[in-house]
Design an enzyme around this catalytic site. Sequence first.
Site, PDB file in Angstrom:
ATOM      1  N   CYS A  77       0.834  -1.207   0.000  1.00  0.00           N
ATOM      2  CA  CYS A  77       0.000   0.000   0.000  1.00  0.00           C
ATOM      3  C   CYS A  77       0.870   1.260   0.000  1.00  0.00           C
ATOM      4  CB  CYS A  77      -0.987  -0.047   1.168  1.00  0.00           C
ATOM      5  SG  CYS A  77      -2.323   1.146   0.999  1.00  0.00           S
ATOM      6  N   HIS A 174      -3.951  -4.783  -0.244  1.00  0.00           N
ATOM      7  CA  HIS A 174      -3.571  -5.376   1.044  1.00  0.00           C
ATOM      8  C   HIS A 174      -3.669  -6.900   0.955  1.00  0.00           C
ATOM      9  CE1 HIS A 174      -3.118  -1.774   3.522  1.00  0.00           C
ATOM     10  NE2 HIS A 174      -4.049  -1.253   2.731  1.00  0.00           N
ATOM     11  N   GLU A 176      -2.659  -9.003   2.988  1.00  0.00           N
ATOM     12  CA  GLU A 176      -2.984  -9.533   4.330  1.00  0.00           C
ATOM     13  C   GLU A 176      -4.470  -9.473   4.630  1.00  0.00           C
ATOM     14  OE1 GLU A 176      -1.786  -6.585   3.683  1.00  0.00           O
ATOM     15  OE2 GLU A 176      -2.361  -5.100   5.187  1.00  0.00           O
TER      16      GLU A 176
END
Lengths: 192, 251
Positions: A77, A174, A176
């Site tokens: 990001c 993202h 994650e």
Amino acid sequence: MKLVIIDYGAGNIQSIKFAFQRLGVEALLSNDSEQIKNADKVIFPGVGEASSAMTKLWESGLHDVIADLKQPVLGICLGMQLMCDSSEEGATKGLGIFNTDVVRFNSDVKVPQIGWNKIENLRGDLFQGLENDYIYLVHSFYAPKTIESIATSTYGLEYSAALQKDNFYGVQFHPEKSGTYGAKILSNFLAL
Amino acid sequence: MLTKRIIPCLDIKDGRTVKGVNFVDLRDAGDPVELAQRYAVEGADELVFLDISATEQKRKTLADLVYNVAEKLNIPFTVGGGISSVEDVDILLQNGADKVSINSSAVKRPELINELVAKFGSQCIVVAIDAKHVDGQWKVHLVGGKVATEIDLFEWAKEAEQRGAGEILFTSMDNDGTKNGFAYEALAKLSALVNIPIIASGGAGNVHHFTETFKIGKADAALAASVFHFKEIEIKGLKEELKSEGIPVRL
């Protein structure tokens, strides 16, 4: 595997640590330049505002450390955006790793872009074994599509969803937070 | 193409999930971490946790819950309920929350939005607005809908955007708990007024309501609680139906 997540006070790094934990890898959070240099893999995270994040990097001297790393580095990001030449956000210089300038989305789309969008034009090891699919993004600024793009996405226009130059990788999304698909991308990074 | 988001909302009281009808009459609906994981597997795009407990240990209990959820959950989540300072937000983000939503505290002191945006960025600041149609006007209500104000929904939403909010979560109190559909017209007006994403909340009862909230209400995301908790609507089936109606969703 020594995995270091650079902890320079910009953003939510707990989620990234947890994502690797779910893959069975315990990451070390650190702002120590020796620990970062000696890692097998380095994660360069970041959320928030670009110029204040860059200021934190300059103050800590980490800007040079990151740009000189030789092992695989993954910017996530804002981390990816800071690896570019500059960002329009706070009119700041970046680390100059990726040869592109980060700019703001036009107001013909809602800004920030928040949610799940599709990534396409995948190439390289980071996307090994993966088809086009949805990833989670939250951002108001983007890196335009360049020859360093290894994935693109479309929001009003086509932009870089991921960049690569040598050992440096960056993703605008993202991983994650992108479900099992994102986990596979992180797992590919660990396998580089 | 950016997809429309489906967001189950988990109302939390003292670490457990509850859902009120018209903001009262609470029923226990299960363990938040388990529910969160179930929703992620079923295809939820995001989750919202709204903490409605008012105990002294609230801050610690909520931080612990956020940590436990973040450890297990691989999709984004927002936390709200009683957040009133930079310090509150810092603790929640440190523990793994992706976004926070602020409500009454922002109405009482609008500068809070600017302060949070300056420190954490727009992308993680959601301004939640509870409003009710009173004498032909949408009026903002505070403290979980209990306290009426003279503030106009649309003026407040515009101000929140100007102060840097990343998203608006609009709950129609007239619709909430009724299962008769979302407040489509107010949503459409909001969506045309501001250039940040709008999350529609309050009134989901069937699949058709979601279609309408995207088509007529022009919402970017739709939030619901009980229809998901009590399995009246299954997320995968809902998304397949939305897709067949031409609405972009992640399947």
